[in-house]
Design an enzyme around this catalytic site. Sequence first.
Site, PDB file in Angstrom:
ATOM      1  N   CYS A  81       6.430 -22.451  66.876  1.00  0.00           N
ATOM      2  CA  CYS A  81       6.587 -21.343  65.936  1.00  0.00           C
ATOM      3  C   CYS A  81       5.564 -20.216  66.088  1.00  0.00           C
ATOM      4  O   CYS A  81       5.949 -19.045  66.203  1.00  0.00           O
ATOM      5  CB  CYS A  81       6.584 -21.866  64.509  1.00  0.00           C
ATOM      6  SG  CYS A  81       5.366 -23.134  64.172  1.00  0.00           S
ATOM      7  N   HIS A 142       2.783 -17.363  59.340  1.00  0.00           N
ATOM      8  CA  HIS A 142       2.179 -18.237  60.358  1.00  0.00           C
ATOM      9  C   HIS A 142       1.589 -17.458  61.536  1.00  0.00           C
ATOM     10  O   HIS A 142       1.645 -17.898  62.683  1.00  0.00           O
ATOM     11  CB  HIS A 142       3.202 -19.265  60.868  1.00  0.00           C
ATOM     12  CG  HIS A 142       2.552 -20.550  61.293  1.00  0.00           C
ATOM     13  ND1 HIS A 142       3.223 -21.577  61.917  1.00  0.00           N
ATOM     14  CD2 HIS A 142       1.253 -20.982  61.192  1.00  0.00           C
ATOM     15  CE1 HIS A 142       2.402 -22.576  62.172  1.00  0.00           C
ATOM     16  NE2 HIS A 142       1.199 -22.239  61.748  1.00  0.00           N
TER      17      HIS A 142
END
Length: 587
Positions: A81, A142
């Site tokens: 990710c 993130h």
Amino acid sequence: VILLCFRRYLLTALTSCLFWNTFGLGAAMDSKPNILLFLADDLGIGDIGCYGNDTIRTPNIDRLAREGVKLTQHIAAAPLCTPSRAAFLTGRYPVRSGMASSNGYRALQWNAGSGGLPPNETTFAKLLQQQGYTTGLIGKWHQGVNCESFNDHCHHPLNHGFDYFYGMPFTLLNNCQENKPPKLDVALQAKLWLYSQIIALAVLTLTVGKLTGLISVRWKIIACCTLAGGLFFISWYSSYGFVQYWNCILMRNHDITEQPMRLERTASLMLKEAVSFIKRNRQGPFLLFVSFLHVHTPLFTTKKFLGKSRHGLYGDNVEEMDWMVGKILDSLDKEGLKNHTFTYFASDHGGHLEAQDGSAQLGGWNGIYKGGKGMGGWEGGIRVPGVLRWPGVLPAGTVIDEPTSLMDIYPTLVHLAGGVLPQDRVIDGRSLVPLLQGRAQKSEHEFLFHYCGSYLHAVRWHQRDSGAIWKAHYVTPVFHPPGAGACYGKGICPCFGEGVTHHDPPLLFDLSRDPSEAKPLSADTEPLFDTVVRKIGRAIEEHRRTLTPVPEQLSLYNIMWKPWLQPCCGTFPFCWCDKEGDSAQSL
């Protein structure tokens, strides 16, 4: 002079008219559509109906595909990710921005780490902001928060071109749900706990030995050992013992609204925020990036969807996400914006094969493609769904089989917004506009480079004249147990060391004939083997010449927890707040 100016004006007008008519706009649209981006987390390409799944119900995503364009060879720039999203936001391979790791930690581990998307990187949000767009991010980030202090927000979405942010600066973890076993760095936690026990046992042994006269040791030494052990235990427990408070938080812009977050209402809050953003900015143009927390473990799903799918908790979570997509699309319809909005749906990388709870599969299905999340070369880790819709502009029901990349969204959006790409850096993405227009039949990507962290594992060569899509694997993960198709027992496959196999010559496949990468070619079975391997080798050399050294954002120092960088609602270490109250209605 007047005649010359008139000729220039006429030429500009004709060029503009030809462009927009070719793109299908005709008389209806202005030149700046609203832009709505959906990005799922850990969704496999085989998990949705329009890519062949006939058991998980995804009617809203399927509707997007029917009303728009489906990309069948849409490739993530990384199989994890943090680096994949960095590439999506910047249009550049993560290795160029320092978001590719050379160690075992390939994603950010803490909100209180100092690594993240560097402030000197230019996201598509920043470029669209310059073109008059109101930009918003709802959901997962993130990409880091702070650099040097708890409120410098150097990596924060608002410092990367977003006018509004509501969501999770980190990512979902099992640690965010109280009844789930912790998953964050479990092996290191076990080691730290063992070391704490060894130190405590040593101190106890020295103390007993001193009191009984069996060991001659100074009390000063025992006191120092006790202090060292205490500090070691505190530093371990203060980080891993409070993961739910340190990482599982919600923010609105720079303010923390929930610490820790209450998962039972998170989906409602995200949906409410997305719909509200569209309503507030219906006069446009706007960019809304909906970055789902679905379908990452722990797969928290609201009661309305629990037990409703045929694929357990994972299927329930996918169907809940699809329902949210539908509600957000309904809000476009309600505001009369459907035909004025460019919509895109994708996943950040492939499904997580190793995510299991006993016999229950908690990760996605990657269809016919080998491998999954974390695997830098195998198709299952990087081939993702890609759907685009713009009614009246993009022809409905179109399927494009050419190689495309998540990095292509960057130049595509800048093109649609009338902006100009940065000229001071390499942009690896290519605008999808020619393919979507039908002006080009072949992808602009001749080569795509597939990294695992900062290690190049495979390269794809799109041989346009023959239609072949060659893929050479130089490094592949060692599956455990052998032949299992994933790294069960490890949680995720490594990029280097004893957990990988190096291939010289590389494993070679022609994806146009063998998309499952089941039968590697050799010089005996493929007459072009040596020619293809040499061609790809030269491409690697040219690619590496374009790379420049940059600070590694995922270095061990940058990813470690630093208490002075911890976002805190309250006075550290007493971080707790709930500013949402009962504002979120249940789904």
